[in-house]
Design a protein around this motif. Structure first.
Motif, short mmCIF file in Angstrom:
data_model
loop_
_atom_site.label_atom_id
_atom_site.label_comp_id
_atom_site.label_asym_id
_atom_site.label_seq_id
_atom_site.Cartn_x
_atom_site.Cartn_y
_atom_site.Cartn_z
N ALA A 201 7.15 14.65 6.73
CA ALA A 201 6.14 13.69 6.26
C ALA A 201 6.41 13.28 4.81
O ALA A 201 6.28 12.10 4.46
N ALA A 202 6.80 14.25 3.97
CA ALA A 202 7.08 13.93 2.57
C ALA A 202 8.28 13.02 2.44
O ALA A 202 8.28 12.07 1.64
N ARG A 203 9.32 13.27 3.23
CA ARG A 203 10.54 12.45 3.13
C ARG A 203 10.30 11.02 3.61
O ARG A 203 10.77 10.06 3.00
N ILE A 204 9.59 10.87 4.72
CA ILE A 204 9.36 9.53 5.24
C ILE A 204 8.43 8.74 4.32
O ILE A 204 8.55 7.52 4.19
N ASP A 205 7.53 9.43 3.63
CA ASP A 205 6.68 8.77 2.65
C ASP A 205 7.51 8.28 1.47
O ASP A 205 7.29 7.19 0.94
N ASP A 206 8.47 9.09 1.03
CA ASP A 206 9.38 8.67 -0.04
C ASP A 206 10.11 7.39 0.34
O ASP A 206 10.26 6.46 -0.47
N ILE A 207 10.57 7.32 1.57
CA ILE A 207 11.31 6.14 2.04
C ILE A 207 10.38 4.93 2.11
O ILE A 207 10.73 3.83 1.68
N ALA A 208 9.17 5.13 2.64
CA ALA A 208 8.23 4.02 2.80
C ALA A 208 7.80 3.44 1.47
O ALA A 208 7.45 2.25 1.38
N ASN A 209 7.81 4.25 0.41
CA ASN A 209 7.36 3.79 -0.91
C ASN A 209 8.50 3.38 -1.83
O ASN A 209 8.24 2.99 -2.98
N LEU A 210 9.71 3.45 -1.36
CA LEU A 210 10.86 3.17 -2.21
C LEU A 210 10.79 1.78 -2.83
O LEU A 210 10.89 1.62 -4.06
N ILE A 211 10.59 0.75 -2.03
CA ILE A 211 10.51 -0.62 -2.54
C ILE A 211 9.15 -0.91 -3.17
O ILE A 211 9.10 -1.45 -4.30
N PRO A 212 8.03 -0.57 -2.54
CA PRO A 212 6.72 -0.88 -3.14
C PRO A 212 6.52 -0.27 -4.52
O PRO A 212 5.90 -0.92 -5.39
N ALA A 213 7.01 0.94 -4.76
CA ALA A 213 6.82 1.56 -6.07
C ALA A 213 7.51 0.75 -7.16
O ALA A 213 6.97 0.57 -8.27
N ARG A 214 8.67 0.24 -6.87
CA ARG A 214 9.41 -0.56 -7.85
C ARG A 214 8.79 -1.94 -8.03
O ARG A 214 8.78 -2.48 -9.14
N LEU A 215 8.27 -2.49 -6.94
CA LEU A 215 7.54 -3.76 -7.06
C LEU A 215 6.29 -3.59 -7.92
O LEU A 215 5.97 -4.45 -8.76
N THR A 216 5.58 -2.50 -7.73
CA THR A 216 4.38 -2.23 -8.52
C THR A 216 4.73 -2.10 -10.00
O THR A 216 4.03 -2.64 -10.87
N ALA A 217 5.81 -1.40 -10.29
CA ALA A 217 6.25 -1.24 -11.68
C ALA A 217 6.57 -2.59 -12.30
O ALA A 217 6.20 -2.86 -13.46
N LEU A 218 7.24 -3.44 -11.55
CA LEU A 218 7.58 -4.77 -12.06
C LEU A 218 6.32 -5.60 -12.31
O LEU A 218 6.23 -6.32 -13.32
N LEU A 219 5.34 -5.48 -11.42
CA LEU A 219 4.08 -6.21 -11.60
C LEU A 219 3.34 -5.73 -12.85
O LEU A 219 2.83 -6.53 -13.63
N LEU A 220 3.28 -4.41 -13.04
CA LEU A 220 2.61 -3.86 -14.22
C LEU A 220 3.32 -4.28 -15.50
O LEU A 220 2.67 -4.68 -16.48
#
Length: 317
Positions: A201-220
């Motif tokens: 569960a932890a690994r698949i969550d890391d994969i699912a958030n890989l792109i969104p986390a970076r998009l969020t950082a760019l937005l902030l």
């Protein structure tokens, strides 16, 4: 209706109305339903004395079952609803329950208000609802840091990630992501009980958030209009223990000119984490208020970007 339009509609509904208390009191919330299923399967399959590999495989099977059940239910709902304005509205309302723009703001504001009044007792109680640290041991800077870190990380996990996956795959996409994220929050911790069972569960969550986390950082960073935010983001994001959370947290730290992360205590265990934007001052209640303003601007910027994308797709077709 395209998935992009559906999610933009759902995002707007959630930002304005959230998940009203009168609905929660009657039927709870979809995440509560998912959490109940996860808790049941965890108590049933995750037994002491199992070989580590067996625990891992059972956890993987359990995670896949939860994700499949939630995604399948969403696919059925999407298929069953008619292609009419009221069918799209119902689907958008369901999807809106899986986005947390408004509730995240409310939870962090509940910390900021008493913190600004130097009411540390109330601020500790409020921050205890959004972080796993022992609030009794947090002073004012630690409360502000924890709140800003939660705001930045959950801007990704609670808003941009579900919007991202929903934009790609509609209601099934946003539902599947929410199942993954809820699994990680409940069994993805490296505790003795869940180190093996929740590993998948932890690994698949890391994969699912890989792109969104970076998009969020760019937005902030973009919403801050400060080059320092991009500098700190690129320099410090990889120093975080998480492959994803460091991106929005580093962007937040650089944008506000404060330091985040650092040592923290969970129960009786102290975790020595590196600082993000080391050398900057600790945040206070005023910085937390500025962080909430930055969050709002970033979410508006994200909504505008989604609207432009929809316009571009419509023009191209």
């Amino acid at each position: 209706m395209t998935a992009l339009t559906l999610i933009l509609m759902a995002w707007g509904i959630e930002a304005v109305f959230g998940w009203p208390n009168w609905i929660y009191e009657r039927i709870r919330h979809p995440v509560v339903w998912i959490g109940s299923a996860i808790r049941t399967i965890d108590e049933t399959l995750n037994q002491a004395g199992q070989v580590r590999m067996v625990r891992y495989m059972l956890g993987a099977l359990a995670s896949c079952a939860i994700i499949g059940l939630v995604t399948g239910t969403a696919m059925f709902i999407s298929w069953a609803l008619p292609e009419t304005w009221w069918g799209w509205t119902i689907e958008a309302l369901i999807a809106s329950s899986l986005i947390a723009t408004r509730s995240l703001y409310q939870h962090v504001s509940a910390v900021q208000r008493p913190l600004a009044l130097k009411n540390l007792s109330a601020a500790r109680q409020a921050v205890g609802a959004i972080v796993g640290r022992d609030p009794a041991q947090l002073d004012e800077p630690a409360i502000a840091r924890a709140s800003l870190e939660s705001l930045a990380e959950n801007a990704s996990d609670g808003v941009i990630a579900p919007v991202f996956w929903g934009s790609l795959f509609g209601l099934p996409g946003i539902a599947a992501y929410k199942a993954v994220n809820t699994l990680d929050s409940m069994i993805g911790h490296r505790t003795k009980r869940h180190a093996a069972f929740g590993g998948f569960a932890a690994r698949i969550d890391d994969i699912a958030n890989l792109i969104p986390a970076r998009l969020t950082a760019l937005l902030l960073a973009a919403a801050s209009l400060k080059p320092k935010a991009f500098t700190v983001m690129m320099r410090d994001a990889s120093r975080h223990r998480s492959p994803n959370a460091g991106w929005p947290e580093a962007a937040m730290a650089g944008a506000l000119g404060v330091r985040l992360s650092g040592p923290r205590r969970y129960g009786d265990t102290e975790h020595i984490e590196p600082w993000l934007n080391q050398g900057a001052p600790d945040p206070d209640a005023a910085d937390l208020k500025r962080g909430l303003g930055l969050y709002c601007r970033a979410m508006v910027l994200g909504g505008a970007a989604l609207l432009l994308l929809i316009a571009g797709v419509h023009y191209a077709t």
